[in-house]
Design an enzyme around this catalytic site. Structure first.
Site, mmCIF file in Angstrom:
data_model
loop_
_atom_site.group_PDB
_atom_site.id
_atom_site.type_symbol
_atom_site.label_atom_id
_atom_site.label_comp_id
_atom_site.label_asym_id
_atom_site.label_seq_id
_atom_site.Cartn_x
_atom_site.Cartn_y
_atom_site.Cartn_z
ATOM 1 C CG ASN A 208 -1.073 1.637 1.619
ATOM 2 O OD1 ASN A 208 -1.201 2.248 0.626
ATOM 3 N ND2 ASN A 208 -2.395 1.550 2.283
ATOM 4 C CG HIS A 460 -9.221 -0.841 3.291
ATOM 5 N ND1 HIS A 460 -7.270 -0.343 3.326
ATOM 6 C CD2 HIS A 460 -8.714 -2.008 3.436
ATOM 7 C CE1 HIS A 460 -7.034 -1.267 3.759
ATOM 8 N NE2 HIS A 460 -7.161 -2.381 3.200
ATOM 9 C CG ASP A 477 -6.844 -6.114 2.572
ATOM 10 O OD1 ASP A 477 -6.704 -5.037 2.609
ATOM 11 O OD2 ASP A 477 -7.720 -5.838 4.744
#
Length: 965
Positions: A208, A460, A477
């Site tokens: 991320n 998110h 994720d």
């Protein structure tokens, strides 16, 4: 985009202050907010049967009803304590704001005072102010935090504007009552950091990198369409391309790493390659646009190669827009292609309902009749039917839409179902045109579900994917990949409401329905009949040789760095500066002090080695016998200069390299910086260094030449503390190459930060009286002759050093072409605004410097800042170059048609004029004084455009973030 102002945080500060900094409340100012993180929405509560699994966080919702809200006294107000995950929590609010005009609200560890030393706990949580009129307008924000003694509360200093909270018509304050909701999920963190995605699932995640929102989910989805991945591998790239400049190479490199790496993969090169390397790029677009940008660019690069047409073959379908008249025989058809379909969520219960709506027939009648060429106005039917569907069907679900009443984007969390198998031939092919090819069976199976969790601002993103279309789903994720069951990927992403299990039965006994904030916003289906072709095998031989070599090399370098890092604690880096380095650097790269340690020879030495074996290595490297080497420690002086301080003592040299490091007061630093002193005999061969007593001072000498404006290192000498400069003048003249009795002036370079201090030395005083010590620097020169022939700019050492200290080379670029350098100027940091524009005007041959407008450079995005510098808006050149804590050397210029002070009093609008009958669009720039009205704009516009008739009415629409309001 749906992400107007996310609390997503980029690694760099944003241009405009973000509205929602997350800070522990003690830091009362909002300016120095803690660097916030990407916000993770709350975790869905789990039913008690599953709660046993270690993965499932313990979740609870707490409702706090505050009556007589406007009468709450005191700056802060705490709720009762509630328990989640075996921990005590409470909510803290500042009803009048924590030094801001917003309500401030935090989650607080209620018993932080009595917890054992070193405690910490991790929670994901959301805080909300319930809207008591319309549940759907409830204000909610979510985040996650590792709570500890230093940060025992965390939350939002600017939760919502006080003006909204206290306005009774808004619904947050009703009958002087405010309802606060906190949802808290406590996670055991142990597994989180040690979890190995590759080991557990065989797949790796993407890092991320802040503010890339939906990109990671989309990339994982595309990667897991093997046919697409294979085509990307087969795109021709060469070893000379740079990934950050070539989308195909960046994507090949990313896919290769996803396939073969053991850890999560970075995306920086890829975002750079398609120009979305700023936070704003993701804010202003949505996933559909990102998908199109990527696909269009790839399609373009595939032209003329073996993989030409892949994108169309995979994703392109066609529909027919038709209009047919009811009473006459007239029909108009238009064929259009699509790569993805936007489906309505609002008012539709599932995908089939959205398709029904897509092909719904609209009646054109009454005032809305259709103009059918020779038949005049006619009643007609208008609609869309599909000619063919693609092998890979991408469905964008319209979860975000504009709410005109509230003038803002809202997220639609309604329940919306999607099947594991989607049959688009149903009801005898009602979605297809009569001439569609009925031999193709449009039966699709679900491949991936892209999920957004959280509210319209922030939240998110993650994805559920079946890489082989088996029953095993995986959740991607960011860095973390986990195995999931079908229910998680399907039913749990339908949205809608869910009952919360009773965790604390005492609180609120009615079972609580709450909206699920996590739901699907994009679906990818693969046609059963094309499954074999699309889910093909992709292995090493599909990857170009040069790519394999390049990526293996990268991988090896990374391994090497990792190994070095892992062993770093066993080694010390010793940086050795010698006279040669001083000669090399002074007057070129540096003017002050003696050496830049980044550019000297490094030795990586094991800490347990005796220092003497290091000396042997130096002897091998430089051919200097061990007994001729004397090493000095450097020291940072209080005035921020860095100078040799003292030679190593024999007992220190007997120690190990690791022990020695401690002597240099750099316990935390794995480096040791040394100066190597070597004395040469008459035959210029190294000799044993002379004994050094307290009376001997080591001085370094630089020579300044005013005509050439050059400074260079000429050598070093030991002098006697009680001796005088006059004793060494002959020696200095010899070092400088002057005649022995040349007259010279001496100056001591004392410091240069924050300003230059350089003082004249009295040749008749002893060195000790002039306070000279080991490591001091003397610069000398021939005295400048007043009124001499040549024009000298800087007549002595102090004025030259002053100039060097403040000079600044600035690279100017034209704002229209922000990537290309036009010219560069040597300026001084102390130049005023007027000095700078005057020099630029002179360079451009302009007679009026006030027509130059400058714009600063943003060091993080490597682009011009959005706002230009106002006329005389900064004091000095330095103020134009500083961006946060970095200084750039780039400025952008524009040449205006009117002086900047005048322009600043006007407002400039860009108006795109769409002609009534022609297809062309012309862009006009309109300048009016700031107190003008919209009708002034229209009046001005009428003088500039060609109207279809003189009384035409014009209408202005505002465009903001690609949407028309």
């Amino acid at each position: 985009s749906d992400d107007g102002s996310m609390t997503m945080m980029t690694p760099s500060p944003l241009e405009q202050e973000d509205e929602e900094m997350l800070v522990p409340h003690q830091e009362l100012s909002t300016a120095d907010a803690a660097q916030p993180m990407e916000v993770v929405a709350q975790t869905e509560p789990t039913n008690t049967a599953e709660s046993q699994a270690p993965e499932d966080p313990q979740t609870s919702r707490f409702t706090w009803t505050i009556e007589n809200f406007t009468r709450v006294s005191g700056k802060k107000h705490y709720s009762d304590v509630f328990v989640v995950g075996g921990f005590k929590w409470r909510v803290l609010i500042f009803p009048k704001g924590n030094n801001v005009d917003h309500l401030s609200m935090y989650l607080d560890v209620a018993d932080s005072g009595n917890l054992p030393y070193g405690w910490s706990r991790y929670a994901q949580f959301s805080l909300a102010i319930v809207n008591q009129i319309h549940q759907k307008y409830t204000a909610r924000k979510d985040t996650q935090h590792q709570f500890n003694a230093r940060e025992s509360d965390w939350g939002f200093t600017s939760f919502m504007p006080l003006s909204e909270l206290y306005d009774p018509s808004r619904g947050y304050l009703v009958n002087d009552t405010v309802v606060v909701e906190a949802e808290v999920a406590v996670r055991k963190m142990i597994d989180y950091w040690t979890y190995d995605s590759k080991k557990e699932t065989g797949y790796v995640g993407l890092k991320n990198q802040g503010a890339t929102c939906y990109m990671n989910s989309l990339l994982q989805t595309l990667y897991h369409i093997p046919y697409f991945r294979k085509a990307v591998y087969h795109m021709p790239t060469t070893e000379n391309d740079m990934p950050s400049g070539s989308i195909p190479l960046a994507l090949q490199s990313l896919f290769y790493k996803l396939q073969y790496s053991d850890n999560s993969v970075a995306t920086k090169e890829l975002t750079k390659s398609f120009g979305w390397d700023t936070y704003d790029s993701f804010m202003q677009h949505d996933v559909q646009e990102l998908n199109r940008v990527l696909c269009e660019k790839l399609e373009d690069k595939m032209k003329g190669t073996v993989v030409e047409g892949t994108i169309e073959q995979l994703f392109e379908g066609h529909h027919i827009n038709y209009i047919e008249c009811i009473n006459v025989d007239y029909k108009s058809n238009r064929k259009e292609s699509f790569y993805d379909l936007q489906l309505d969520v609002k008012g539709c219960r599932d995908v089939y309902a959205s398709f029904d709506k897509y092909v719904e027939v609209e009646r054109l009648e009454g005032d809305n009749k259709y103009q059918a060429e020779q038949h005049g106005l006619q009643d007609a039917r208008k609609g869309v039917l599909f000619l063919d569907f693609p092998p890979v069907l991408q469905l964008q679900l319209k979860r975000f839409e504009y709410d005109y009443m509230r003038d803002t984007m809202v997220k639609i969390n309604d329940r919306y179902e999607f099947p594991l198998q989607l049959d688009l031939d149903k009801d005898d092919g009602k979605y297809l045109t009569p001439d569609a090819d009925r031999s193709i069976r449009n039966l699709y199976t679900l491949h991936s579900v892209l999920v957004h969790s959280g509210g319209v601002h922030g939240g998110h993103y993650y994805a559920f994917i079946r890489p082989t279309l088996s029953d095993q789903w995986y959740k991607f994720d960011d860095e973390r990949v986990t195995k999931e069951d079908t229910k998680k990927a399907l039913e749990e992403q339908y949205g809608g409401e869910e009952e919360l299990p009773q965790v604390n039965p005492g609180f609120n006994n009615t079972p609580f329905k709450f909206t699920k904030y996590s739901n699907a916003y994009m679906l990818v289906y693969i046609r059963e009949s094309d499954k074999e072709k699309i889910m093909c095998n992709v292995d090493e031989k599909d990857i170009a040789e040069h790519l394999r070599i390049r990526l293996k090399k990268e991988q090896e370098e990374k391994e090497h760095k990792k190994k070095e890092k892992a062993e770093a604690h066993l080694y010390t880096i010793i940086k050795v500066a010698r006279d040669e380095d001083l000669k090399e650097q002074i007057g070129k790269n540096i003017y002050f002090d003696l050496v830049d340690h980044e550019k000297v020879r490094n030795f990586r030495i094991q800490k347990q080695l005796p220092f003497n074996s290091f000396k042997e290595e130096v002897a091998k490297e430089y051919g200097i016998p061990v007994q001729s080497q004397r090493f000095w420690l450097w020291a940072k002086r209080q005035n921020h200069t860095y100078r040799p301080n003292r030679p190593l003592a024999p007992h220190e040299e007997a120690q190990s390299v690791g022990q020695l490091r401690e002597v240099s007061n750099k316990a935390h630093n794995a480096e040791l910086k040394l100066f190597l002193e070597v004395e040469l005999g008459l035959d210029l061969r190294p000799i044993r260094p002379p004994e050094k007593s307290k009376e001997d001072i080591l001085l370094f000498f630089k020579l300044y030449n005013p005509e050439k404006e050059e400074l260079r290192f000429v050598g070093r000498l030991f002098v006697k503390a009680l001796g005088k400069p006059s004793d060494i003048l002959t020696k200095l003249n010899e070092m400088a190459g002057f005649s022995p009795n040349e007259e010279i002036e001496l100056y001591e370079e004392i410091k240069f930060e924050p300003n230059v201090m350089c003082e004249h030395i009295d040749k008749k005083l002893s060195f000790r009286s002039s306070q000279l010590e080991d490591g001091d620097i003397i610069s000398f020169q021939k005295p400048s002759i007043p009124g001499g022939d040549t024009q000298v700019r800087y007549k002595d050492v102090p004025s030259f050093l002053e100039y060097v200290h403040n000079r600044q080379v600035v690279h100017f670029r034209c704002l229209e072409k922000p990537k290309e350098e036009e010219f560069c100027l040597e300026l001084s940091k102390l130049h005023t605004y007027d000095d700078v524009v005057e020099r630029v005007a002179r360079q451009l041959g302009l007679d009026d410097p006030s027509k130059v407008r400058l714009t600063s450079h943003n060091c993080y995005s490597q682009q011009p800042k959005p706002q230009p510098i106002r006329y005389r808006g900064v004091e000095h050149l330095l103020d134009m170059l500083v961006h946060y804590n970095q200084t750039s050397d780039i400025l952008y210029y524009e040449v205006l048609d009117i002086p900047l002070p005048e322009l600043q009093c006007l407002k400039t609008l860009k108006v795109a004029f769409h002609h009534a009958t022609k297809d062309e669009v012309v862009i006009h720039s309109i300048r009016l004084s700031k107190n003008s009205t919209i009708s002034d704009v229209i009046t001005d516009l009428k003088t500039k455009v060609e109207l279809s008739n003189p009384d035409t009415e014009l209408r202005l629409l505002e465009v903001f973030y690609h949407k028309i309001y």
